[in-house]
Scaffold this active site. Structure first.
Site, PDB file in Angstrom:
ATOM      1  CE1 TYR A  97      -1.605   2.655  -2.212  1.00  0.00           C
ATOM      2  CE2 TYR A  97      -1.878   1.386  -0.190  1.00  0.00           C
ATOM      3  CZ  TYR A  97      -2.423   2.126  -1.226  1.00  0.00           C
ATOM      4  OH  TYR A  97      -3.763   2.336  -1.284  1.00  0.00           O
ATOM      5  CB  ILE A  98       6.351  -1.000  -0.503  1.00  0.00           C
ATOM      6  CG1 ILE A  98       5.773  -2.415  -0.441  1.00  0.00           C
ATOM      7  CG2 ILE A  98       5.877  -0.186   0.674  1.00  0.00           C
ATOM      8  CD1 ILE A  98       6.153  -3.172   0.813  1.00  0.00           C
TER       9      ILE A  98
END
Length: 857
Positions: free
Chosen positions: A130-131
Site C-alpha cells: 500500500y505504500i
C-alpha cells in the site's frame, strides 16, 4: 560357548557405545569452535553492525542499491522494491520491509508516499503493497556513483552488489543506528544534519569541533557525560513539559526512544503505584505531540513535573555505544573519530571522481584532436588504395605521425579503429571552427578540474557548503541542549501512604493504623528514629518495622539535609554528668544503630527537639536538691552552642543529677541566610553558585516574579520551583519597593501607566486587564523608573517620562493613568533616575544586600 559369545558381543557393544559417545563429544566441540564462531562473525559483519565506510548495514545497503536499480524518477510500490531487494538479500521480505520503513522514518534518504507509520505515536506503517517510495534528491546526489563503487558477487552469484556505497556524507552519524549481535551491540545516536556539515568543514580546516546528538522527537538532552558517544558515556533525555494552567500540564515533545503510547503507559503506572497523582490524561497527538495531564485538586504542578521526570519515561538515560565495522572487524570508537574518517573518505571519493572526470575529459580532448587531424589533413584518403585491414591501420598511423607531437599520449590501435568508424556524412559536414571550439572548451574544463584537484580541500569545503544550502534549510536542531539538575525522588514522590508509630513498643510502619500518625510517606522514603536511650536509626518505610522501644522522635529522613538541626540533652550512664549538643544528620547507613550519647550503659535523653531551620530554643534546668547545692535552677539558650557532628560528646551541663528540663521559649534560626542563584540554562534555583545571584534569603524572605502575561506573585524560594517561559522579573522581594508597569489596554485601545505594591503575598494576581488585545510593554521595580515614548507620527519628538512623577502608587487593580492621546509606536526602558531613600526607609534599604538586584528578562 554361547555364554562366551554373548559376553563378547556385549563387550563389543559397550566399546562401540563408548566410541560413539567420544565421537559425539568431539563433534559438538568442533561445532562450537567452528560453526558458532562462524555464525557470530556472520551476524556481526553481515547483519547487526553498520560499516564505517558508508554508514549502512548490509540490508540497508542492498535496499538502497535496489531502489537505485529501479529508479526512474517515479514512486515504486515498496512491495516491488522489497521483492527486487531479495535478489541481493538472503533473508525474508519482512526484514527488508521493516528496514526500509526505518530508513524512511529518518526523513533523509527516501521520499515516502502513503502511511509510513509515526515515530511519535509508535503506529506501524501500512503493508508494503500500500505504500510507495523513491530515492530522495539528497540520496541520488551523495550515495551513488557506479564509477567509484567496488562490486562483489551477490549471495547466489547471479548479480553484482556494492561492497560499500560511495557515500559522500557522514550518513551513519546523521541517521544513527543500533543493533544487537553475538557478544556485542551498537547504539549510535543521530546528529543534526547541519551540525555534521559544519563539523566536517572544521575538520577540513584543521579546527576543533564538538558533536552532540539531535533527535527527530525533539525533547531536551543533557550531554554532560556524552563521552563522544563512546563506551561508558550517557545522555539524559527529557520530554518538554509546560504548565498550561494551574491544573493542567502539557507535553509537546517526547524523549528519543519513546512514543506517546509508552509515555502515557509509564505515567499511568506511576499513578497506580502512587508515585504521582493525576486525574486524567488526554492524547491529542496528530502531526505534533500534545499530551494533556490533568492534575488532581491540591496537587502542585511544579512538583508533578519533577515527579514525571523521576518516575516515568518523561526522563530516560541512554547509553551510547559506537561499534562499527572497519576493515572487516568490529571497532569501538567515538563519534568524532567516525566523523573524521567519514570526512576523509568523502575527500577521497571527491578526488577519485575528479580524477575520473579528468581522465574522461582528456580522452575526449585526445580523440577530438585526432578526429580534427584525421579530417583536416584528409588522412582518410590514404586508405583508398589499401586492400587489407592491416594496411588501413598502417596507412592511418603513418598519416597521423607528423601531426601528433602535441598530443598528451601515444596513438593506439584502438584510437585508429575509432577513426575508421567515423561516418562519411560527418566527414563531409566537418566544421574546423566548431572542432577548435570543442577542443578549447575541453581544455577549459580540464583546467578547471585540475584546479579543483590542486585545491582539493577548498573543493570539498564548497561541496559540503552546497549540501547545506540545498538540503539543510528545513533541518534545524530539534533537541534542546541543557544541563539537568539531579532530581531527588524522595523530594518529588507523591506521599499517598500514612506512617504510624507505636512509641512504647517500638514499631513504625504504614499498617499501624490504630497507633499515632506521624506523616504522609511513600514506599521509597526513609524514616529517622530517635530513642530515649540516645540511639538513632534510619530505616526504610515499610508496613511494620521494629526499631526499638521508647521512641522520642520520628520523621521522614531527608538525605544531605544540613538545615535540620537536632538539639539534645542527655545523662551519661545511670548516674553520670549531663551533656547538651546540637548536630545535624546528613548521611547514614540504613538499619544501623548510632549511639548519640557518650556510650555508657544506662544513658538517657533528657531533652530533644528537631528544628527544620536550625531554631534554637531556651530551656530551664532544675537539679535535684542535694546538700551544699545553692543554685538549683537556671536557663540555657541553645543558640550559644556550636553545631557539631552527631558523634560529638557535647558540652557539660552539670555533674549533678537533673530533676527536670523545662521548655521556656522558642528561638530563631541560628543558621546563616542562604544565598540563592538562578541558573537560566536549566531555569532553576540553586545554592551551588550556578547562574546569577538573587541574594541571601532567610526563612521570611520571598521572591518576586512577574510575567509577560501580566501576572505577579511572591513565593518562598524552593529549589524545586519551576518558572514560566514568559518570566520578565525575578528578584528578592522588598515589600516597600513599588512596581511600575506600562501597558496597552486592549478594550480602551490606549497606553496606561500604573504603580503599585503587593498587599497580598503568596497570591498570584493579574495587574493588567484580561482583554485579549491587552499587552504588557514594560514592568520594572526601580524606585524612579524612566521610559522613552516613541510616537507613530514622525513630527512628534520622543517623550521621556519619570514614572514616579507621572503617577502615585495605587492599588494593584487600578487602571492607572493614560500615557498620552497620541498614537505610540513603542516604549523603551531607560536607565533609572537616582534615588535617595527617606529616613524611615534607610533601615530597610540597609537590610537588602547589594547583590539583591532585580533580574530582568
Amino acid at each position: 560357548m554361547q555364554d562366551d559369545i554373548n559376553n563378547q558381543e556385549e563387550s563389543e557393544f559397550e566399546n562401540h557405545k563408548e566410541v560413539e559417545s567420544q565421537e559425539t563429544i568431539t563433534k559438538v566441540t568442533g561445532m562450537y569452535k567452528e560453526w558458532f564462531l562462524d555464525y557470530a562473525s556472520y551476524v556481526i559483519l553481515e547483519r547487526a553492525v553498520p560499516a564505517i565506510a558508508d554508514g549502512f548495514k548490509p540490508v540497508q545497503r542492498r535496499i538502497m542499491q535496489s531502489m537505485k536499480d529501479l529508479d526512474d524518477g517515479r514512486y515504486n510500490k515498496v512491495a516491488n522494491l522489497v521483492g527486487h531487494c531479495m535478489q541481493y538479500h538472503p533473508h525474508g521480505d519482512a526484514s527488508i520491509s521493516d528496514a526500509m520503513v526505518q530508513i524512511g522514518q529518518k526523513e533523509l534518504l527516501i521520499d515516502m508516499q502513503g502511511n509510513w507509520g509515526n515515530i511519535l505515536t509508535g503506529d506501524r506503517a501500512a503493508a508494503a503493497r500500500y505504500i510507495e517510495a523513491r530515492l530522495s534528491k539528497f540520496a541520488l546526489e551523495v550515495v551513488f556513483n557506479p564509477k567509484t563503487t567496488d562490486w562483489q558477487a551477490s549471495y547466489d552469484g547471479r548479480r553484482k552488489e556494492p561492497i560499500n556505497l560511495p557515500v559522500k556524507f557522514p550518513m551513519l552519524l546523521a541517521q544513527g543506528g543500533e543493533g544487537i549481535a553475538v557478544g556485542l551491540s551498537t547504539k549510535i545516536l543521530p546528529h543534526n544534519f547541519n551540525e555534521l556539515i559544519d563539523a566536517s568543514i572544521k575538520i577540513l580546516k584543521g579546527r576543533s569541533f564538538t558533536l552532540f546528538p539531535d533527535f527527530l522527537t525533539g525533547g531536551i538532552v543533557d550531554v554532560t557525560n556524552y563521552n563522544d558517544g563512546a563506551r561508558g558515556g550517557k545522555v539524559r533525555v527529557r520530554a518538554k513539559i509546560a504548565q498550561l494552567d494551574k491544573k493542567t500540564l502539557v507535553i509537546n515533545e517526547i524523549p528519543f526512544g519513546t512514543t506517546t503510547s509508552s509515555l502515557i503507559e509509564s505515567i499511568l503506572k506511576a499513578n497506580d503505584k502512587g508515585k504521582i497523582k493525576i486525574k486524567q490524561i488526554e492524547d491529542n497527538t496528530a502531526r505534533n505531540v500534545e499530551i494533556l495531564i490533568h492534575l488532581a485538586p491540591g496537587i502542585s504542578p511544579d512538583k508533578t513535573i519533577d515527579a514525571l521526570y523521576a518516575f516515568t519515561n518523561c526522563g530516560i538515560s541512554i547509553s551510547p555505544l559506537c561499534c562499527v565495522i572497519q576493515d572487516h572487524k568490529p571497532v569501538f570508537i567515538g563519534v568524532s573519530d567516525i566523523l573524521k574518517i567519514s570526512t576523509n573518505n568523502t575527500l577521497h571519493l571527491l578526488k577519485r571522481e575528479l580524477e575520473i572526470q579528468l581522465g574522461e575529459l582528456q580522452e575526449k580532448w585526445h580523440f577530438a584532436s585526432l578526429e580534427r587531424i584525421f579530417i583536416e589533413n584528409r588522412i582518410y584518403r590514404d586508405i583508398e588504395e589499401e586492400s587489407t585491414w592491416d594496411g588501413v591501420i598502417t596507412a592511418i598511423d603513418r598519416g597521423l605521425k607528423p601531426h601528433t607531437t602535441h598530443l598528451k599520449r601515444a596513438v593506439t590501435e584502438e584510437d585508429i579503429v575509432r577513426l575508421t568508424e567515423i561516418r562519411i556524412k560527418r566527414i563531409s559536414k566537418f566544421d574546423i571552427d566548431k572542432a577548435k571550439q570543442l577542443i578549447e572548451s575541453l581544455e577549459d574544463e580540464i583546467a578547471v578540474v585540475k584546479n579543483y584537484l590542486d585545491n582539493l580541500i577548498e573543493f570539498a569545503i564548497n561541496y559540503f557548503k552546497s549540501l547545506k544550502e540545498k538540503y539543510g534549510k528545513d533541518k534545524p536542531r530539534l533537541t534542546e541542549i541543557r544541563t539537568f539538575d539531579d532530581i531527588e525522588a524522595t523530594k518529588v514522590v507523591m506521599r499517598n501512604e500514612k506512617l504510624y508509630v507505636n512509641r512504647v513498643e517500638g514499631f513504625v510502619g504504614t499498617s499501624l493504623k490504630r497507633d499515632e500518625f506521624v506523616a504522609d510517606c511513600a514506599d521509597i522514603d526513609d524514616v529517622i528514629v530517635f530513642r530515649k536511650d540516645g540511639v538513632m536509626m534510619v530505616t526504610k518505610a515499610a508496613q511494620k518495622t521494629f526499631v526499638g522501644k521508647d521512641i522520642i522522635h520520628i520523621a521522614i529522613f531527608k538525605k544531605s539535609d544540613k538545615r535540620t538541626i537536632y538539639n539534645m540533652m542527655y545523662r551519661d550512664g545511670r548516674s553520670g554528668p549531663s551533656y547538651m549538643k546540637r548536630f545535624n544528620v546528613t548521611a547514614v547507613t540504613r538499619d544501623r544503630e548510632y549511639d548519640l550519647t557518650a556510650g555508657n550503659k544506662g544513658s538517657v535523653v533528657l531533652h530533644f527537639t528537631a528544628n527544620p531551620n536550625g531554631e534554637a530554643e531556651t530551656v530551664g534546668v532544675e537539679l535535684k536538691p542535694l546538700a551544699g547545692l545553692k543554685k538549683l535552677k537556671w536557663d540555657i539558650d541553645f543558640s550559644d552552642l556550636i553545631i557539631k557532628g552527631r558523634s560529638s560528646k557535647g558540652n557539660l551541663i552539670t555533674k549533678y543529677p537533673v530533676k527536670k528540663i523545662e521548655f521556656k521559649s522558642a528561638g530563631t534560626s541560628t543558621l546563616k541566610p542562604r544565598k540563592i542563584w538562578f541558573d537560566d540554562t536549566v531555569q532553576r534555583l540553586n545554592v551551588d553558585g550556578r547562574g546569577e545571584l538573587l541574594g541571601e534569603f532567610t526563612s521570611k524572605d520571598k521572591l518576586l516574579i512577574a510575567t509577560q502575561s501580566g501576572k505577579i506573585k511572591t513565593i518562598t524560594p524552593a529549589l524545586t520551583t519551576h518558572f514560566e517561559d514568559d518570566m520578565v522579573v525575578l528578584e528578592k522581594w522588598n515589600p516597600n519597593k513599588p512596581i511600575s508597569a506600562v501597558y496597552y489596554e486592549g478594550e480602551k485601545e490606549k497606553y496606561y501607566i500604573k504603580r503599585f505594591v503587593i498587599d497580598t503575598p503568596d497570591k498570584e494576581e493579574l495587574f493588567i486587564s484580561e482583554h485579549p488585545k491587552t499587552q504588557l510593554q514594560i514592568v520594572v521595580t526601580d524606585y524612579r523608573p524612566n521610559v522613552e515614548v516613541v510616537f507613530s507620527k514622525r513630527n512628534l519628538d520622543n517623550l521621556v517620562i519619570d514614572l514616579e512623577d507621572f503617577i502615585a502608587i495605587k492599588g494593584i487593580k487600578a487602571l492607572g493613568n493614560q500615557l498620552t492621546e497620541d498614537k505610540i509606536k513603542l516604549v523603551n526602558r531607560l536607565e533609572a533616575l537616582p534615588y535617595t531613600p527617606e529616613e524611615n526607609e534607610i533601615e530597610t534599604e540597609e537590610e537588602i544586600s547589594k547583590d539583591d538586584q532585580p533580574r530582568l528578562f
